[in-house]
Scaffold this motif. Sequence first.
Motif, PDB file in Angstrom:
ATOM      1  N   HIS A   1       2.018 -11.398  17.880  1.00  0.00           N
ATOM      2  CA  HIS A   1       2.977 -11.372  16.783  1.00  0.00           C
ATOM      3  C   HIS A   1       2.318 -11.741  15.466  1.00  0.00           C
ATOM      4  N   GLY A   2       1.407 -12.722  15.507  1.00  0.00           N
ATOM      5  CA  GLY A   2       0.712 -13.121  14.288  1.00  0.00           C
ATOM      6  C   GLY A   2      -0.166 -12.012  13.759  1.00  0.00           C
ATOM      7  N   SER A   3      -0.854 -11.317  14.713  1.00  0.00           N
ATOM      8  CA  SER A   3      -1.725 -10.218  14.298  1.00  0.00           C
ATOM      9  C   SER A   3      -0.935  -9.087  13.664  1.00  0.00           C
ATOM     10  N   THR A   4       0.212  -8.765  14.250  1.00  0.00           N
ATOM     11  CA  THR A   4       1.066  -7.706  13.698  1.00  0.00           C
ATOM     12  C   THR A   4       1.586  -8.073  12.327  1.00  0.00           C
ATOM     13  N   SER A   5       1.985  -9.310  12.145  1.00  0.00           N
ATOM     14  CA  SER A   5       2.513  -9.758  10.852  1.00  0.00           C
ATOM     15  C   SER A   5       1.440  -9.668   9.765  1.00  0.00           C
ATOM     16  N   GLU A   6       0.180 -10.019  10.138  1.00  0.00           N
ATOM     17  CA  GLU A   6      -0.901  -9.957   9.172  1.00  0.00           C
ATOM     18  C   GLU A   6      -1.163  -8.525   8.723  1.00  0.00           C
ATOM     19  N   LYS A   7      -1.134  -7.589   9.664  1.00  0.00           N
ATOM     20  CA  LYS A   7      -1.330  -6.184   9.324  1.00  0.00           C
ATOM     21  C   LYS A   7      -0.209  -5.653   8.428  1.00  0.00           C
ATOM     22  N   GLU A   8       1.011  -6.054   8.739  1.00  0.00           N
ATOM     23  CA  GLU A   8       2.147  -5.609   7.927  1.00  0.00           C
ATOM     24  C   GLU A   8       2.042  -6.127   6.491  1.00  0.00           C
ATOM     25  N   TRP A   9       1.656  -7.382   6.367  1.00  0.00           N
ATOM     26  CA  TRP A   9       1.542  -7.956   5.031  1.00  0.00           C
ATOM     27  C   TRP A   9       0.447  -7.278   4.216  1.00  0.00           C
ATOM     28  N   LYS A  10      -0.688  -6.957   4.912  1.00  0.00           N
ATOM     29  CA  LYS A  10      -1.751  -6.247   4.211  1.00  0.00           C
ATOM     30  C   LYS A  10      -1.302  -4.859   3.768  1.00  0.00           C
ATOM     31  N   LEU A  11      -0.544  -4.189   4.639  1.00  0.00           N
ATOM     32  CA  LEU A  11      -0.032  -2.868   4.292  1.00  0.00           C
ATOM     33  C   LEU A  11       0.921  -2.938   3.104  1.00  0.00           C
ATOM     34  N   ILE A  12       1.802  -3.958   3.133  1.00  0.00           N
ATOM     35  CA  ILE A  12       2.744  -4.147   2.034  1.00  0.00           C
ATOM     36  C   ILE A  12       1.994  -4.461   0.734  1.00  0.00           C
ATOM     37  N   GLU A  13       0.945  -5.277   0.866  1.00  0.00           N
ATOM     38  CA  GLU A  13       0.152  -5.633  -0.307  1.00  0.00           C
ATOM     39  C   GLU A  13      -0.505  -4.407  -0.928  1.00  0.00           C
ATOM     40  N   ARG A  14      -1.070  -3.539  -0.035  1.00  0.00           N
ATOM     41  CA  ARG A  14      -1.709  -2.326  -0.552  1.00  0.00           C
ATOM     42  C   ARG A  14      -0.702  -1.407  -1.246  1.00  0.00           C
ATOM     43  N   VAL A  15       0.505  -1.299  -0.659  1.00  0.00           N
ATOM     44  CA  VAL A  15       1.544  -0.452  -1.260  1.00  0.00           C
ATOM     45  C   VAL A  15       1.970  -0.996  -2.622  1.00  0.00           C
ATOM     46  N   VAL A  16       2.162  -2.326  -2.687  1.00  0.00           N
ATOM     47  CA  VAL A  16       2.577  -2.940  -3.955  1.00  0.00           C
ATOM     48  C   VAL A  16       1.503  -2.773  -5.018  1.00  0.00           C
ATOM     49  N   MET A  17       0.235  -2.966  -4.639  1.00  0.00           N
ATOM     50  CA  MET A  17      -0.852  -2.814  -5.600  1.00  0.00           C
ATOM     51  C   MET A  17      -0.946  -1.374  -6.106  1.00  0.00           C
ATOM     52  N   ALA A  18      -0.769  -0.427  -5.158  1.00  0.00           N
ATOM     53  CA  ALA A  18      -0.819   0.985  -5.556  1.00  0.00           C
ATOM     54  C   ALA A  18       0.315   1.319  -6.527  1.00  0.00           C
ATOM     55  N   ASN A  19       1.507   0.802  -6.236  1.00  0.00           N
ATOM     56  CA  ASN A  19       2.645   1.036  -7.135  1.00  0.00           C
ATOM     57  C   ASN A  19       2.413   0.389  -8.497  1.00  0.00           C
ATOM     58  N   SER A  20       1.843  -0.781  -8.505  1.00  0.00           N
ATOM     59  CA  SER A  20       1.574  -1.465  -9.772  1.00  0.00           C
ATOM     60  C   SER A  20       0.585  -0.684 -10.620  1.00  0.00           C
ATOM     61  N   LEU A  21      -0.474  -0.192  -9.958  1.00  0.00           N
ATOM     62  CA  LEU A  21      -1.451   0.614 -10.683  1.00  0.00           C
ATOM     63  C   LEU A  21      -0.832   1.883 -11.234  1.00  0.00           C
ATOM     64  N   GLU A  22       0.035   2.507 -10.424  1.00  0.00           N
ATOM     65  CA  GLU A  22       0.687   3.733 -10.867  1.00  0.00           C
ATOM     66  C   GLU A  22       1.621   3.467 -12.052  1.00  0.00           C
ATOM     67  N   LEU A  23       2.352   2.345 -12.002  1.00  0.00           N
ATOM     68  CA  LEU A  23       3.238   1.977 -13.106  1.00  0.00           C
ATOM     69  C   LEU A  23       2.440   1.703 -14.377  1.00  0.00           C
ATOM     70  N   LYS A  24       1.299   1.001 -14.239  1.00  0.00           N
ATOM     71  CA  LYS A  24       0.471   0.732 -15.404  1.00  0.00           C
ATOM     72  C   LYS A  24      -0.065   2.024 -16.005  1.00  0.00           C
ATOM     73  N   ARG A  25      -0.510   2.937 -15.114  1.00  0.00           N
ATOM     74  CA  ARG A  25      -1.037   4.211 -15.578  1.00  0.00           C
ATOM     75  C   ARG A  25       0.041   5.027 -16.297  1.00  0.00           C
ATOM     76  N   THR A  26       1.241   5.034 -15.690  1.00  0.00           N
ATOM     77  CA  THR A  26       2.356   5.765 -16.308  1.00  0.00           C
ATOM     78  C   THR A  26       2.737   5.165 -17.653  1.00  0.00           C
ATOM     79  N   ARG A  27       2.747   3.835 -17.734  1.00  0.00           N
ATOM     80  CA  ARG A  27       3.098   3.165 -18.986  1.00  0.00           C
ATOM     81  C   ARG A  27       2.076   3.472 -20.076  1.00  0.00           C
TER      82      ARG A  27
END
Length: 328
Positions: free
Chosen positions: A15-41
């Motif tokens: 369960h801990g391993s799965t949670s860590e992977k999910e958080w990393k995936l969420i982090e990558r998605v958030v970072m990608a969205n942030s970069l896209e928002l900055k680029r669009t702005r």
Amino acid sequence: MFGRKTPKDKDLMGHGSTSEKEWKLIERVVMANSLELKRTRRWGIFFKALTFVYLFLLIGIFMVNSGDLGESRASGPHTAVVEVEGVISASDRANADAVISALKRALKNEGTKAVVLRINSPGGSPVQSAYIYDEIMRLRELYSDIPIYSVIVDTGASGAYYIAAATQEIYANGASVVGSIGVTAAGFGFQELIEKIGVERRQFTSGDHKAFLDPFSEVDPEEQALFEELLGEVHQQFIDDVKKGRGDRLADNDKLFSGLFWTGTQALELGLVDGLKSTSQLARELGYPDIVDFTYRPSPLEQFANSLGASMASTLVKLSQSGDLTLK
């Protein structure tokens, strides 16, 4: 036992391993969205800035070119044209300052061989018309080698004809409306109306005639006589200046200064005009067919300001002024 993992421990580790992977995936998605928002702005700011620069450059080009289009083309001998169009008023295009300044620019130009006032106006302010008349008379003496003519298009009545009378010669079309040498001032009277609807008029003045022309009071015979005398004096000034400008070309007709108007053909018989010609025809006959327009034009910024409501406010003010004198 030590070193041995129980099923419970395995579940917790998984369960801990799965949670860590999910958080990393969420982090990558958030970072990608942030970069896209900055680029669009950044691109949005760039395109907005580019739009503003383009608009300011466009306005700058219009401002540089507006008002001097005629002079920029005035490289050789030509016939200069100054338009007198619309109501003659201090707050309209056909005001004394605009017409006089355009005339001066035209006369100062080295290529100007003749000036034509192209008139299409029903008249207006006697003061503005008199200012223009007097200045034309002065400019005729100052630039005696450059003739000034008038060409009446659709209408050259009242104050517009007052202006035309100052020029050397006047031309019109056979169907033009010419004349209307007279003065008028109109208003309304509401005193009986407010009595019927039960409105009490309360007015406080200092001076016996301070409420002169009040639409909610009855006409005072003394004030009426004074006002008619005032109109008569303005009318006489109009008549004297027309006679001064036209001289013995005017026919001996009692109705000439009655306020009536005529067609261009009739005006020719009465001596109000000298012929039936258009601006182009006159320019060709003068030997300078190239026509250069020196008429004052409002700048793009002035036009934009008017479109925002300044002209509407001006109209409302005019509607509230019922006692203004008008040449007719």
